[in-house]
Design a protein around this motif. Structure first.
Motif, PDB file in Angstrom:
ATOM      1  N   MET A  65       0.841  -1.166   0.000  1.00 25.01           N
ATOM      2  CA  MET A  65       0.000   0.000   0.000  1.00 25.01           C
ATOM      3  C   MET A  65       0.894   1.240   0.000  1.00 25.01           C
ATOM      4  SD  MET A  65      -2.996  -1.012   2.603  1.00 25.01           S
ATOM      5  CE  MET A  65      -3.917  -2.493   2.347  1.00 25.01           C
ATOM      6  N   SER A  66       0.472   2.232  -0.731  1.00 23.54           N
ATOM      7  CA  SER A  66       1.240   3.463  -0.791  1.00 23.54           C
ATOM      8  C   SER A  66       0.288   4.652  -0.852  1.00 23.54           C
ATOM      9  CB  SER A  66       2.172   3.458  -1.997  1.00 23.54           C
ATOM     10  OG  SER A  66       1.426   3.447  -3.189  1.00 23.54           O
ATOM     11  N   THR A  67       0.855   5.793  -0.582  1.00 22.35           N
ATOM     12  CA  THR A  67       0.101   7.035  -0.653  1.00 22.35           C
ATOM     13  C   THR A  67       1.075   8.166  -0.957  1.00 22.35           C
ATOM     14  OG1 THR A  67      -1.573   8.366   0.483  1.00 22.35           O
ATOM     15  CG2 THR A  67       0.261   7.599   1.804  1.00 22.35           C
ATOM     16  N   PRO A  68       0.643   9.180  -1.665  1.00 20.88           N
ATOM     17  CA  PRO A  68       1.525  10.325  -1.930  1.00 20.88           C
ATOM     18  C   PRO A  68       1.920  11.018  -0.618  1.00 20.88           C
ATOM     19  CG  PRO A  68      -0.428  10.393  -3.343  1.00 20.88           C
ATOM     20  CD  PRO A  68      -0.657   9.317  -2.336  1.00 20.88           C
ATOM     21  N   ALA A  69       3.062  11.652  -0.617  1.00 19.38           N
ATOM     22  CA  ALA A  69       3.573  12.326   0.578  1.00 19.38           C
ATOM     23  C   ALA A  69       2.579  13.343   1.128  1.00 19.38           C
ATOM     24  CB  ALA A  69       4.909  12.997   0.273  1.00 19.38           C
ATOM     25  N   SER A  70       1.941  14.092   0.261  1.00 18.46           N
ATOM     26  CA  SER A  70       1.005  15.122   0.735  1.00 18.46           C
ATOM     27  C   SER A  70      -0.171  14.513   1.493  1.00 18.46           C
ATOM     28  CB  SER A  70       0.501  15.974  -0.426  1.00 18.46           C
ATOM     29  OG  SER A  70      -0.190  15.158  -1.364  1.00 18.46           O
ATOM     30  N   VAL A  71      -0.656  13.385   1.018  1.00 18.38           N
ATOM     31  CA  VAL A  71      -1.761  12.697   1.697  1.00 18.38           C
ATOM     32  C   VAL A  71      -1.275  12.124   3.023  1.00 18.38           C
ATOM     33  CG1 VAL A  71      -3.394  10.771   1.536  1.00 18.38           C
ATOM     34  CG2 VAL A  71      -2.937  12.196  -0.470  1.00 18.38           C
ATOM     35  N   LEU A  72      -0.091  11.555   3.033  1.00 15.83           N
ATOM     36  CA  LEU A  72       0.487  11.000   4.249  1.00 15.83           C
ATOM     37  C   LEU A  72       0.635  12.085   5.320  1.00 15.83           C
ATOM     38  CD1 LEU A  72       1.705   8.546   5.666  1.00 15.83           C
ATOM     39  CD2 LEU A  72       3.874   9.111   4.598  1.00 15.83           C
ATOM     40  N   VAL A  73       1.145  13.232   4.933  1.00 18.49           N
ATOM     41  CA  VAL A  73       1.305  14.352   5.867  1.00 18.49           C
ATOM     42  C   VAL A  73      -0.049  14.763   6.441  1.00 18.49           C
ATOM     43  CG1 VAL A  73       1.947  16.791   6.066  1.00 18.49           C
ATOM     44  CG2 VAL A  73       3.445  15.189   4.855  1.00 18.49           C
ATOM     45  N   ASP A  74      -1.061  14.890   5.591  1.00 20.36           N
ATOM     46  CA  ASP A  74      -2.403  15.269   6.053  1.00 20.36           C
ATOM     47  C   ASP A  74      -2.966  14.227   7.010  1.00 20.36           C
ATOM     48  OD1 ASP A  74      -2.357  17.580   4.553  1.00 20.36           O
ATOM     49  OD2 ASP A  74      -3.585  16.757   2.920  1.00 20.36           O
ATOM     50  N   ARG A  75      -2.784  12.953   6.688  1.00 21.05           N
ATOM     51  CA  ARG A  75      -3.318  11.891   7.543  1.00 21.05           C
ATOM     52  C   ARG A  75      -2.623  11.865   8.898  1.00 21.05           C
ATOM     53  NH1 ARG A  75      -4.003   6.966   3.125  1.00 21.05           N
ATOM     54  NH2 ARG A  75      -5.795   7.882   2.048  1.00 21.05           N
ATOM     55  N   LEU A  76      -1.324  12.024   8.908  1.00 20.83           N
ATOM     56  CA  LEU A  76      -0.605  12.033  10.183  1.00 20.83           C
ATOM     57  C   LEU A  76      -1.016  13.238  11.032  1.00 20.83           C
ATOM     58  CD1 LEU A  76       2.974  10.950   9.052  1.00 20.83           C
ATOM     59  CD2 LEU A  76       1.359   9.622  10.430  1.00 20.83           C
ATOM     60  N   ALA A  77      -1.189  14.369  10.402  1.00 23.23           N
ATOM     61  CA  ALA A  77      -1.542  15.594  11.132  1.00 23.23           C
ATOM     62  C   ALA A  77      -2.953  15.540  11.706  1.00 23.23           C
ATOM     63  CB  ALA A  77      -1.401  16.804  10.217  1.00 23.23           C
ATOM     64  N   SER A  78      -3.854  14.849  11.027  1.00 25.72           N
ATOM     65  CA  SER A  78      -5.257  14.896  11.438  1.00 25.72           C
ATOM     66  C   SER A  78      -5.716  13.707  12.278  1.00 25.72           C
ATOM     67  CB  SER A  78      -6.156  15.016  10.204  1.00 25.72           C
ATOM     68  OG  SER A  78      -6.045  13.850   9.409  1.00 25.72           O
ATOM     69  N   ARG A  79      -4.909  12.674  12.383  1.00 30.13           N
ATOM     70  CA  ARG A  79      -5.387  11.521  13.151  1.00 30.13           C
ATOM     71  C   ARG A  79      -5.338  11.816  14.643  1.00 30.13           C
ATOM     72  NH1 ARG A  79      -0.945   6.686  12.522  1.00 30.13           N
ATOM     73  NH2 ARG A  79       0.799   7.756  13.494  1.00 30.13           N
ATOM     74  N   THR A  80      -6.269  11.177  15.359  1.00 28.35           N
ATOM     75  CA  THR A  80      -6.391  11.419  16.799  1.00 28.35           C
ATOM     76  C   THR A  80      -6.048  10.181  17.621  1.00 28.35           C
ATOM     77  OG1 THR A  80      -8.751  10.865  16.714  1.00 28.35           O
ATOM     78  CG2 THR A  80      -8.152  13.196  16.475  1.00 28.35           C
ATOM     79  N   SER A  81      -5.887   9.054  16.992  1.00 26.74           N
ATOM     80  CA  SER A  81      -5.663   7.806  17.731  1.00 26.74           C
ATOM     81  C   SER A  81      -4.191   7.527  18.011  1.00 26.74           C
ATOM     82  CB  SER A  81      -6.267   6.631  16.948  1.00 26.74           C
ATOM     83  OG  SER A  81      -5.627   6.523  15.691  1.00 26.74           O
ATOM     84  N   ASN A  82      -3.283   8.307  17.437  1.00 23.04           N
ATOM     85  CA  ASN A  82      -1.862   8.055  17.588  1.00 23.04           C
ATOM     86  C   ASN A  82      -1.132   9.368  17.306  1.00 23.04           C
ATOM     87  OD1 ASN A  82       0.861   7.287  17.158  1.00 23.04           O
ATOM     88  ND2 ASN A  82       0.231   5.260  16.487  1.00 23.04           N
ATOM     89  N   SER A  83      -0.234   9.750  18.176  1.00 26.20           N
ATOM     90  CA  SER A  83       0.440  11.038  17.997  1.00 26.20           C
ATOM     91  C   SER A  83       1.684  10.963  17.116  1.00 26.20           C
ATOM     92  CB  SER A  83       0.821  11.625  19.361  1.00 26.20           C
ATOM     93  OG  SER A  83       1.757  10.780  20.010  1.00 26.20           O
ATOM     94  N   TYR A  84       2.083   9.735  16.718  1.00 24.93           N
ATOM     95  CA  TYR A  84       3.292   9.619  15.904  1.00 24.93           C
ATOM     96  C   TYR A  84       3.133  10.406  14.595  1.00 24.93           C
ATOM     97  CZ  TYR A  84       7.295   8.010  13.351  1.00 24.93           C
ATOM     98  OH  TYR A  84       8.469   7.998  12.643  1.00 24.93           O
ATOM     99  N   GLY A  85       4.158  11.175  14.264  1.00 18.57           N
ATOM    100  CA  GLY A  85       4.164  11.939  13.024  1.00 18.57           C
ATOM    101  C   GLY A  85       3.810  13.396  13.209  1.00 18.57           C
ATOM    102  N   LYS A  86       3.334  13.742  14.380  1.00 14.82           N
ATOM    103  CA  LYS A  86       3.013  15.150  14.632  1.00 14.82           C
ATOM    104  C   LYS A  86       4.272  15.946  14.972  1.00 14.82           C
ATOM    105  CE  LYS A  86      -1.739  14.221  16.060  1.00 14.82           C
ATOM    106  NZ  LYS A  86      -2.258  14.293  14.739  1.00 14.82           N
ATOM    107  N   ASP A  87       5.233  15.304  15.575  1.00 11.50           N
ATOM    108  CA  ASP A  87       6.516  15.943  15.871  1.00 11.50           C
ATOM    109  C   ASP A  87       7.281  16.112  14.557  1.00 11.50           C
ATOM    110  OD1 ASP A  87       9.626  15.324  16.443  1.00 11.50           O
ATOM    111  OD2 ASP A  87       8.726  16.387  18.149  1.00 11.50           O
ATOM    112  N   PRO A  88       7.883  17.274  14.317  1.00  8.96           N
ATOM    113  CA  PRO A  88       8.590  17.501  13.046  1.00  8.96           C
ATOM    114  C   PRO A  88       9.681  16.464  12.744  1.00  8.96           C
ATOM    115  CG  PRO A  88       8.296  19.573  14.204  1.00  8.96           C
ATOM    116  CD  PRO A  88       7.843  18.487  15.147  1.00  8.96           C
ATOM    117  N   ALA A  89      10.378  15.986  13.770  1.00  7.15           N
ATOM    118  CA  ALA A  89      11.424  14.980  13.544  1.00  7.15           C
ATOM    119  C   ALA A  89      10.810  13.651  13.102  1.00  7.15           C
ATOM    120  CB  ALA A  89      12.257  14.789  14.806  1.00  7.15           C
ATOM    121  N   GLU A  90       9.683  13.290  13.697  1.00  4.58           N
ATOM    122  CA  GLU A  90       8.999  12.048  13.295  1.00  4.58           C
ATOM    123  C   GLU A  90       8.455  12.163  11.877  1.00  4.58           C
ATOM    124  OE1 GLU A  90       7.427  10.711  17.719  1.00  4.58           O
ATOM    125  OE2 GLU A  90       6.061  11.780  16.378  1.00  4.58           O
TER     126      GLU A  90
END
Length: 67
Positions: free
Chosen positions: A1-26
């Motif tokens: 499964m794959s997704t474009p980077a822009s979609v991945l960024v949006d999904r990580l920023a908007s999810r509420t069940s896991n905080s991974y990816g919200k930190d700039p380093a992550e």
């Protein structure tokens, strides 16, 4: 499964069940994997499903490939 980077960024920023990816380093680490690891996985895959389509469509594509 794959997704474009822009979609991945949006999904990580908007999810509420896991905080991974919200930190700039992550986020940077994840995007790095998208550039370095994803091509290796894609090269050996028998199917690539781009997950920008609705979930039922993703499931149908996967099931059609394995059944």
């Amino acid at each position: 499964m794959s997704t474009p980077a822009s979609v991945l960024v949006d999904r990580l920023a908007s999810r509420t069940s896991n905080s991974y990816g919200k930190d700039p380093a992550e986020l940077a680490e994840t995007l790095g994997y998208l550039e370095t690891v994803a091509p290796l996985l894609r090269a050996s895959a028998t199917l690539e499903v781009v997950t920008t389509v609705p979930v039922p469509e993703v499931a149908d594509l996967v099931l059609a490939h394995v059944l």
